[in-house]
Design a protein around this motif. Sequence first.
Motif, mmCIF file in Angstrom:
data_model
loop_
_atom_site.group_PDB
_atom_site.id
_atom_site.type_symbol
_atom_site.label_atom_id
_atom_site.label_comp_id
_atom_site.label_asym_id
_atom_site.label_seq_id
_atom_site.Cartn_x
_atom_site.Cartn_y
_atom_site.Cartn_z
ATOM 1 N N TYR A 7 13.319 -79.982 10.300
ATOM 2 C CA TYR A 7 12.079 -79.448 9.791
ATOM 3 C C TYR A 7 12.281 -78.008 9.912
ATOM 4 C CZ TYR A 7 10.078 -84.238 9.281
ATOM 5 O OH TYR A 7 9.865 -85.576 9.042
ATOM 6 N N SER A 8 11.569 -77.311 8.819
ATOM 7 C CA SER A 8 11.663 -76.099 8.809
ATOM 8 C C SER A 8 10.717 -75.196 9.577
ATOM 9 C CB SER A 8 11.522 -75.460 7.344
ATOM 10 O OG SER A 8 11.492 -73.976 7.223
ATOM 11 N N PRO A 9 10.860 -74.298 10.456
ATOM 12 C CA PRO A 9 10.106 -73.405 11.253
ATOM 13 C C PRO A 9 9.248 -72.477 10.575
ATOM 14 C CG PRO A 9 12.326 -72.432 11.667
ATOM 15 C CD PRO A 9 12.373 -73.869 10.770
ATOM 16 N N ILE A 10 9.678 -71.915 9.232
ATOM 17 C CA ILE A 10 8.940 -71.091 8.251
ATOM 18 C C ILE A 10 8.758 -71.595 6.837
ATOM 19 C CG2 ILE A 10 9.780 -69.021 9.912
ATOM 20 C CD1 ILE A 10 12.007 -68.765 7.470
ATOM 21 N N ALA A 56 14.350 -79.348 3.146
ATOM 22 C CA ALA A 56 13.824 -79.162 1.930
ATOM 23 C C ALA A 56 14.980 -78.935 0.993
ATOM 24 C CB ALA A 56 13.159 -77.694 2.268
ATOM 25 N N HIS A 57 15.140 -79.988 0.121
ATOM 26 C CA HIS A 57 16.509 -80.096 -0.517
ATOM 27 C C HIS A 57 16.692 -79.049 -1.623
ATOM 28 C CE1 HIS A 57 17.807 -84.572 0.399
ATOM 29 N NE2 HIS A 57 17.427 -83.617 1.503
ATOM 30 N N ILE A 58 15.493 -78.609 -2.187
ATOM 31 C CA ILE A 58 15.225 -77.540 -3.205
ATOM 32 C C ILE A 58 14.552 -76.163 -2.874
ATOM 33 C CG2 ILE A 58 15.801 -78.961 -5.206
ATOM 34 C CD1 ILE A 58 12.632 -79.330 -5.688
ATOM 35 N N GLY A 59 14.668 -76.199 -1.382
ATOM 36 C CA GLY A 59 14.082 -74.910 -0.950
ATOM 37 C C GLY A 59 15.025 -73.586 -0.965
ATOM 38 N N THR A 60 14.769 -72.690 -0.174
ATOM 39 C CA THR A 60 15.408 -71.316 -0.137
ATOM 40 C C THR A 60 16.372 -71.333 0.908
ATOM 41 O OG1 THR A 60 13.657 -70.513 -1.185
ATOM 42 C CG2 THR A 60 15.040 -68.934 -0.452
ATOM 43 N N LEU A 61 17.511 -70.705 0.642
ATOM 44 C CA LEU A 61 18.640 -70.569 1.804
ATOM 45 C C LEU A 61 18.212 -69.708 2.840
ATOM 46 C CD1 LEU A 61 21.668 -71.172 2.607
ATOM 47 C CD2 LEU A 61 22.411 -69.168 1.325
ATOM 48 N N LYS A 62 17.768 -68.651 2.662
ATOM 49 C CA LYS A 62 17.557 -67.571 3.853
ATOM 50 C C LYS A 62 16.126 -67.176 4.093
ATOM 51 C CE LYS A 62 22.090 -65.635 2.766
ATOM 52 N NZ LYS A 62 23.013 -64.349 2.413
ATOM 53 N N GLY A 63 15.514 -66.831 5.084
ATOM 54 C CA GLY A 63 14.489 -66.456 5.499
ATOM 55 C C GLY A 63 14.664 -65.769 6.917
ATOM 56 N N LYS A 64 12.927 -65.289 7.379
ATOM 57 C CA LYS A 64 13.109 -64.761 8.655
ATOM 58 C C LYS A 64 11.802 -65.032 9.326
ATOM 59 C CE LYS A 64 16.362 -60.568 8.263
ATOM 60 N NZ LYS A 64 16.428 -59.381 8.631
ATOM 61 N N THR A 65 11.835 -65.285 10.604
ATOM 62 C CA THR A 65 10.581 -65.390 11.034
ATOM 63 C C THR A 65 9.650 -64.091 11.313
ATOM 64 O OG1 THR A 65 11.223 -64.774 13.428
ATOM 65 C CG2 THR A 65 11.336 -67.020 12.531
ATOM 66 N N GLN A 66 8.384 -64.009 11.565
ATOM 67 C CA GLN A 66 7.694 -62.839 11.518
ATOM 68 C C GLN A 66 8.205 -61.916 12.323
ATOM 69 O OE1 GLN A 66 3.652 -63.710 12.274
ATOM 70 N NE2 GLN A 66 3.415 -64.761 10.480
ATOM 71 N N ASP A 67 8.870 -62.075 13.667
ATOM 72 C CA ASP A 67 9.566 -60.981 14.105
ATOM 73 C C ASP A 67 11.101 -60.961 14.058
ATOM 74 O OD1 ASP A 67 10.038 -63.437 15.500
ATOM 75 O OD2 ASP A 67 9.589 -62.822 17.331
ATOM 76 N N GLY A 68 11.579 -61.523 12.951
ATOM 77 C CA GLY A 68 12.880 -61.078 12.321
ATOM 78 C C GLY A 68 13.972 -61.870 12.791
ATOM 79 N N ILE A 69 13.729 -63.161 13.173
ATOM 80 C CA ILE A 69 14.865 -63.991 13.451
ATOM 81 C C ILE A 69 15.221 -64.587 12.201
ATOM 82 C CG2 ILE A 69 15.270 -66.303 14.553
ATOM 83 C CD1 ILE A 69 13.322 -65.456 16.891
ATOM 84 N N GLU A 70 16.726 -64.660 12.004
ATOM 85 C CA GLU A 70 17.266 -65.356 10.868
ATOM 86 C C GLU A 70 17.073 -66.797 10.859
ATOM 87 O OE1 GLU A 70 20.695 -62.663 8.744
ATOM 88 O OE2 GLU A 70 21.286 -63.549 10.723
ATOM 89 N N VAL A 71 16.651 -67.269 9.756
ATOM 90 C CA VAL A 71 16.256 -68.957 9.513
ATOM 91 C C VAL A 71 17.201 -69.363 8.161
ATOM 92 C CG1 VAL A 71 14.759 -70.784 9.362
ATOM 93 C CG2 VAL A 71 14.410 -68.837 10.710
ATOM 94 N N PHE A 72 18.060 -70.097 8.458
ATOM 95 C CA PHE A 72 19.039 -70.785 7.217
ATOM 96 C C PHE A 72 18.584 -72.197 6.943
ATOM 97 C CE2 PHE A 72 21.059 -67.007 8.878
ATOM 98 C CZ PHE A 72 21.572 -66.219 7.716
ATOM 99 N N ASN A 73 18.045 -72.457 5.581
ATOM 100 C CA ASN A 73 18.025 -73.908 5.172
ATOM 101 C C ASN A 73 19.380 -74.201 4.495
ATOM 102 O OD1 ASN A 73 17.515 -76.315 3.834
ATOM 103 N ND2 ASN A 73 15.803 -75.615 2.692
ATOM 104 N N VAL A 74 20.036 -75.267 5.407
ATOM 105 C CA VAL A 74 21.577 -75.423 5.045
ATOM 106 C C VAL A 74 21.571 -76.752 4.367
ATOM 107 C CG1 VAL A 74 22.451 -73.890 6.415
ATOM 108 C CG2 VAL A 74 22.035 -76.080 7.304
ATOM 109 N N ALA A 75 20.506 -77.337 3.731
ATOM 110 C CA ALA A 75 20.601 -78.674 3.163
ATOM 111 C C ALA A 75 21.716 -78.911 2.054
ATOM 112 C CB ALA A 75 19.005 -79.037 2.490
ATOM 113 N N LYS A 76 22.587 -79.770 2.227
ATOM 114 C CA LYS A 76 23.720 -79.795 1.275
ATOM 115 C C LYS A 76 23.332 -79.799 -0.350
ATOM 116 C CE LYS A 76 27.192 -83.380 0.129
ATOM 117 N NZ LYS A 76 26.640 -83.927 -0.990
#
Length: 248
Positions: free
Chosen positions: A169-172, A209-229
């Motif tokens: 599950y996503s954190p952001i 989240a199959h049709i989400g977005t690949l890249k994001g960041k937490t509020q303090d700048g930690i990179e988060v990647f949605n790597v759903a196939k």
Amino acid sequence: MTDTTKNTRIAAVADIHVKESDKGKWTAYFKEISEKADVLVICGDLTDTGDESEAAVLAEELKACSIPVVMVLGNHDYEKGREKMIRQLLLKDHVHVLDGEAIVIHNIGFAGIKGFGGGFDKHMLSMFGEKGMKDFVQEAVNEALQLERALARLESDHQDIKKVALLHYSPIVETVKGEAEAIFPFLGSSRLAEPLSRRNVDVAFHGHAHIGTLKGKTQDGIEVFNVAKPLLLRDGYDCPYFLYEITA
């Protein structure tokens, strides 16, 4: 003084949904990843319907992977209540299935949980109302606490180690955008981002989240990647895995 740091390539994917009919389908995929990466992480939904026969197929296919594999389970893997059997079938010398645990590979600490829903930021569900609602929120709290403990153990045992978090599950909210807003509460929770920040995680990967977005960041700048196939295929990754390089 000799510099002992090195670059480690992490191949990341989620939502592979292996079926019983997939025998032989994944061999070339895992061989290619073994050539391009140093570690493979798989962020849940390993099986399609949570059946142990599907896990047995994946376990056989993973024999083609010659690098360490770190994974977490996803909601599909819980569908039939056989998640413990699935985990046992997949565990091998080079395959690690994390559920609130952590492991160090190539001087990088990997901590993993499934995670849960609950919504994001000011729309996050609160611990109020009916028992069913409180139970729903408590599940996300419990998952976040498991991640916190796993990351804390890494810090205690290995000072200044690089830390990678695996979730299903996503954190952001950023990496679920593209999905219908009505289902955002079922795709992740901001509660999962709290241990990432407190423990200074370097990068986090998730799926779901199959049709989400690949890249994001937490509020303090930690990179988060949605790597759903399915998302990676949509974004033009012919061989659907995301390659991330980290120096440790």
